[in-house]
Design a protein around this motif. Sequence first.
Motif, PDB file in Angstrom:
ATOM      1  N   ASP A   1      51.168 100.001  52.804  1.00  0.00           N
ATOM      2  CA  ASP A   1      52.415  99.465  53.327  1.00  0.00           C
ATOM      3  C   ASP A   1      53.319  99.242  52.112  1.00  0.00           C
ATOM      4  OD1 ASP A   1      54.528  97.957  54.313  1.00  0.00           O
ATOM      5  OD2 ASP A   1      53.267  96.814  55.666  1.00  0.00           O
ATOM      6  N   ASN A   2      54.244 100.144  51.897  1.00  0.00           N
ATOM      7  CA  ASN A   2      55.083 100.057  50.703  1.00  0.00           C
ATOM      8  C   ASN A   2      56.034  98.866  50.751  1.00  0.00           C
ATOM      9  OD1 ASN A   2      53.864 102.221  49.477  1.00  0.00           O
ATOM     10  ND2 ASN A   2      55.411 103.707  50.120  1.00  0.00           N
ATOM     11  N   ALA A   3      56.355  98.415  51.935  1.00  0.00           N
ATOM     12  CA  ALA A   3      57.229  97.234  52.045  1.00  0.00           C
ATOM     13  C   ALA A   3      56.506  95.976  51.574  1.00  0.00           C
ATOM     14  CB  ALA A   3      57.683  97.064  53.478  1.00  0.00           C
ATOM     15  N   LYS A   4      55.173  95.994  51.656  1.00  0.00           N
ATOM     16  CA  LYS A   4      54.376  94.837  51.242  1.00  0.00           C
ATOM     17  C   LYS A   4      53.662  95.058  49.918  1.00  0.00           C
ATOM     18  CE  LYS A   4      53.499  93.191  55.945  1.00  0.00           C
ATOM     19  NZ  LYS A   4      52.475  92.834  56.952  1.00  0.00           N
ATOM     20  N   ASN A   5      53.890  96.219  49.301  1.00  0.00           N
ATOM     21  CA  ASN A   5      53.205  96.551  48.034  1.00  0.00           C
ATOM     22  C   ASN A   5      51.688  96.381  48.159  1.00  0.00           C
ATOM     23  OD1 ASN A   5      55.735  96.976  46.993  1.00  0.00           O
ATOM     24  ND2 ASN A   5      55.648  95.341  45.486  1.00  0.00           N
ATOM     25  N   THR A   6      51.158  96.859  49.251  1.00  0.00           N
ATOM     26  CA  THR A   6      49.738  96.650  49.545  1.00  0.00           C
ATOM     27  C   THR A   6      49.088  97.946  49.992  1.00  0.00           C
ATOM     28  OG1 THR A   6      50.150  94.344  50.145  1.00  0.00           O
ATOM     29  CG2 THR A   6      48.092  95.313  50.910  1.00  0.00           C
ATOM     30  N   VAL A   7      47.869  98.160  49.522  1.00  0.00           N
ATOM     31  CA  VAL A   7      47.052  99.272  49.974  1.00  0.00           C
ATOM     32  C   VAL A   7      45.802  98.694  50.634  1.00  0.00           C
ATOM     33  CG1 VAL A   7      45.891  99.522  47.736  1.00  0.00           C
ATOM     34  CG2 VAL A   7      45.981 101.461  49.303  1.00  0.00           C
ATOM     35  N   ASP A  21      26.596 101.409  51.212  1.00  0.00           N
ATOM     36  CA  ASP A  21      27.985 101.112  50.864  1.00  0.00           C
ATOM     37  C   ASP A  21      28.099  99.831  50.043  1.00  0.00           C
ATOM     38  OD1 ASP A  21      28.859 102.195  54.161  1.00  0.00           O
ATOM     39  OD2 ASP A  21      29.146 103.321  52.285  1.00  0.00           O
ATOM     40  N   THR A  22      26.995  99.123  49.874  1.00  0.00           N
ATOM     41  CA  THR A  22      27.010  97.889  49.092  1.00  0.00           C
ATOM     42  C   THR A  22      27.429  98.172  47.659  1.00  0.00           C
ATOM     43  OG1 THR A  22      25.307  96.835  50.440  1.00  0.00           O
ATOM     44  CG2 THR A  22      25.559  96.040  48.187  1.00  0.00           C
ATOM     45  N   ALA A  23      28.460  97.476  47.213  1.00  0.00           N
ATOM     46  CA  ALA A  23      29.018  97.695  45.882  1.00  0.00           C
ATOM     47  C   ALA A  23      30.158  96.712  45.645  1.00  0.00           C
ATOM     48  CB  ALA A  23      29.546  99.124  45.748  1.00  0.00           C
ATOM     49  N   VAL A  24      30.616  96.676  44.419  1.00  0.00           N
ATOM     50  CA  VAL A  24      31.893  96.026  44.116  1.00  0.00           C
ATOM     51  C   VAL A  24      32.966  97.099  44.283  1.00  0.00           C
ATOM     52  CG1 VAL A  24      33.288  94.858  42.388  1.00  0.00           C
ATOM     53  CG2 VAL A  24      30.820  94.399  42.519  1.00  0.00           C
ATOM     54  N   TYR A  25      33.979  96.775  45.063  1.00  0.00           N
ATOM     55  CA  TYR A  25      35.057  97.718  45.347  1.00  0.00           C
ATOM     56  C   TYR A  25      36.281  97.348  44.509  1.00  0.00           C
ATOM     57  CZ  TYR A  25      32.503  99.895  49.109  1.00  0.00           C
ATOM     58  OH  TYR A  25      31.564 100.610  49.828  1.00  0.00           O
ATOM     59  N   TYR A  26      36.846  98.374  43.856  1.00  0.00           N
ATOM     60  CA  TYR A  26      37.980  98.191  42.964  1.00  0.00           C
ATOM     61  C   TYR A  26      39.188  98.974  43.465  1.00  0.00           C
ATOM     62  CZ  TYR A  26      34.509  96.501  39.607  1.00  0.00           C
ATOM     63  OH  TYR A  26      33.509  95.808  38.988  1.00  0.00           O
ATOM     64  N   CYS A  27      40.310  98.311  43.450  1.00  0.00           N
ATOM     65  CA  CYS A  27      41.591  98.959  43.676  1.00  0.00           C
ATOM     66  C   CYS A  27      42.090  99.473  42.326  1.00  0.00           C
ATOM     67  CB  CYS A  27      42.544  97.914  44.253  1.00  0.00           C
ATOM     68  SG  CYS A  27      44.241  98.414  44.414  1.00  0.00           S
ATOM     69  N   ALA A  28      42.769 100.625  42.332  1.00  0.00           N
ATOM     70  CA  ALA A  28      43.232 101.197  41.079  1.00  0.00           C
ATOM     71  C   ALA A  28      44.579 101.875  41.256  1.00  0.00           C
ATOM     72  CB  ALA A  28      42.208 102.204  40.557  1.00  0.00           C
ATOM     73  N   ALA A  29      45.374 101.813  40.180  1.00  0.00           N
ATOM     74  CA  ALA A  29      46.679 102.470  40.165  1.00  0.00           C
ATOM     75  C   ALA A  29      46.698 103.492  39.031  1.00  0.00           C
ATOM     76  CB  ALA A  29      47.784 101.439  39.974  1.00  0.00           C
ATOM     77  N   PRO A  30      47.212 104.680  39.289  1.00  0.00           N
ATOM     78  CA  PRO A  30      47.148 105.735  38.278  1.00  0.00           C
ATOM     79  C   PRO A  30      48.205 105.595  37.195  1.00  0.00           C
ATOM     80  CG  PRO A  30      48.237 106.545  40.229  1.00  0.00           C
ATOM     81  CD  PRO A  30      47.794 105.145  40.543  1.00  0.00           C
ATOM     82  N   TRP A  31      47.933 106.296  36.062  1.00  0.00           N
ATOM     83  CA  TRP A  31      48.916 106.336  34.980  1.00  0.00           C
ATOM     84  C   TRP A  31      50.179 107.049  35.441  1.00  0.00           C
ATOM     85  CZ3 TRP A  31      47.687 103.498  30.955  1.00  0.00           C
ATOM     86  CH2 TRP A  31      46.359 103.389  30.533  1.00  0.00           C
ATOM     87  N   GLY A  32      49.988 108.193  36.108  1.00  0.00           N
ATOM     88  CA  GLY A  32      51.113 109.068  36.383  1.00  0.00           C
ATOM     89  C   GLY A  32      51.306 109.347  37.861  1.00  0.00           C
TER      90      GLY A  32
END
Length: 125
Positions: A73-79, A90-101
């Motif tokens: 939701d780009n209006a909320k800056n949220t993925v 599926d058990t794991a630590v889940y990380y959000c990430a933003a790319p360089w480019g």
Amino acid sequence: QVQLIESGGGLVQAGASLRLSCAASGRTFSRYAMGWFRQAPGKEREFVASISWSGASTDYADSVKGRFTISRDNAKNTVYLQMNSLKPEDTAVYYCAAPWGLTPTPRQKYEYGYWGQGTQVTVSS
């Protein structure tokens, strides 16, 4: 300074659903793709899903295809990462990430320069 803050992890039984959220700040969110990775104990961090800046294109790891859905939701800056039919693997630590480019749907760790602190997802059998 890009900041990514994940939320929504927890402990669930196999077959259940969870939705992870990642709130981003620090740059124009809507210009960039976003991704989710996960890391299980003793394993390397692995790609889960990515989404293009508009949301029109997505990419998934084979292990989650058909069960997980990435959205934004780009209006909320949220993925988001909607996870259905969860399995113990599926058990794991889940990380959000933003790319360089500006790669449309990056899959490689080296393409990402910004990471959240992670949120734990535990799926019991």
